[in-house]
Design an enzyme around this catalytic site. Structure first.
Site, mmCIF file in Angstrom:
data_model
loop_
_atom_site.group_PDB
_atom_site.id
_atom_site.type_symbol
_atom_site.label_atom_id
_atom_site.label_comp_id
_atom_site.label_asym_id
_atom_site.label_seq_id
_atom_site.Cartn_x
_atom_site.Cartn_y
_atom_site.Cartn_z
ATOM 1 N N ASP A 11 0.865 -1.182 0.000
ATOM 2 C CA ASP A 11 0.000 0.000 0.000
ATOM 3 C C ASP A 11 0.899 1.230 0.000
ATOM 4 O O ASP A 11 1.740 1.395 0.896
ATOM 5 C CB ASP A 11 -0.895 0.013 1.240
ATOM 6 C CG ASP A 11 -1.952 -1.088 1.207
ATOM 7 O OD1 ASP A 11 -1.958 -1.876 0.243
ATOM 8 O OD2 ASP A 11 -2.757 -1.167 2.150
ATOM 9 N N ASP A 132 -15.494 -3.737 -1.682
ATOM 10 C CA ASP A 132 -15.179 -3.527 -0.270
ATOM 11 C C ASP A 132 -16.494 -3.348 0.466
ATOM 12 O O ASP A 132 -17.255 -2.423 0.163
ATOM 13 C CB ASP A 132 -14.304 -2.283 -0.088
ATOM 14 C CG ASP A 132 -13.032 -2.346 -0.927
ATOM 15 O OD1 ASP A 132 -12.596 -3.465 -1.251
ATOM 16 O OD2 ASP A 132 -12.486 -1.280 -1.263
#
Length: 244
Positions: A11, A132
């Site tokens: 990330d 998500d």
């Protein structure tokens, strides 16, 4: 279980390799200042596919770290998939031209269905849909907002439009080291009849084995982040355990 792939995660925020807790930009841990070296390390440890997230891009609504992502893609021999802020066809084209193997559409899959269907029609299996979910409903804009769309409904609709791969994150499990929501992941795979990659909550090697046991039902892999950085999962050992 050989079709099950472990995706080590990188990330990126501010050019660094970080992890957030439940997508909260205020709860960030910096694990490495050099994401390129991290990618090379995952490859050296046996990783066969690397997962990148442009956190700055997810927040801004357009790719921010694409030059760094291109450098990562060129520095490893294994394929790379990228998500974070992809909202236009030009964004998708640019990342694929930089050597990225698969792009991930998240917020756009909810907010701009025409764009999503166009990208799926043009690029097919080079596109994954990131779903998500918070309590079964799809979250958008870097998890800052929750829609009224159910995850399984979205997956069915987009599978009918050509989506072959979904990446499913249960936000309540992400970064919490509590294990993945196996039931929800399997349910999404069955509902969509497509490959689902699990994301969020993978804490120990046993979590990966539990997920890999459902490979024939469509659970095609798992993204692992924090557990690799903290050492609670050894990538090489986990890959060997799944092969075994």
């Amino acid at each position: 279980m050989s079709s099950f792939i472990i995706y080590p995660a990188i990330d990126i925020r501010g050019g660094k390799c970080v992890r957030l807790v439940q997508g909260d930009y205020g709860r960030e841990t910096v694990y490495n200042d050099n994401p390129v070296e991290v990618a090379k390390s995952w490859e050296a440890q046996g990783g066969t596919f690397i997962h990148l997230v442009d956190l700055d891009g997810a927040k801004a609504g357009h790719p921010v770290n694409d030059e760094l992502i291109g450098e990562i893609a060129r520095s490893v021999q294994v394929p790379v998939q990228v998500g974070g802020g992809l909202r236009t066809l030009d964004d998708v084209k640019r990342l694929l031209s930089l050597g990225v193997s698969r792009v991930i559409l998240g917020t756009a899959a909810i907010e701009d269905r025409q764009f999503t269907e166009s990208v799926l029609g043009t690029y097919g299996d080079k596109v994954a849909i990131g779903i998500d979910a918070r309590n079964g409903f799809v979250a958008t804009r870097g998890w800052l907002e929750t829609s009224e769309v159910q995850a399984e409904v979205l997956a069915k609709e987009l599978a009918a439009k050509g989506a072959e791969t979904f990446i499913f994150t249960d936000i309540s499990r992400d970064g919490m080291m509590q294990g993945p929501n196996v039931e929800a992941i399997v349910a999404l795979a069955k509902a969509s009849r497509r490959t689902v990659i699990a994301s969020g909550g993978v804490t120990v090697q046993e979590d990966l084995l539990r997920l890999a046991a459902h490979a024939e039902e469509g659970v095609g892999g798992a993204i692992v982040g924090k557990a690799l950085y903290t050492g609670s999962i050894d990538l090489t050992a986990a890959i060997q355990a799944i092969k075994g």
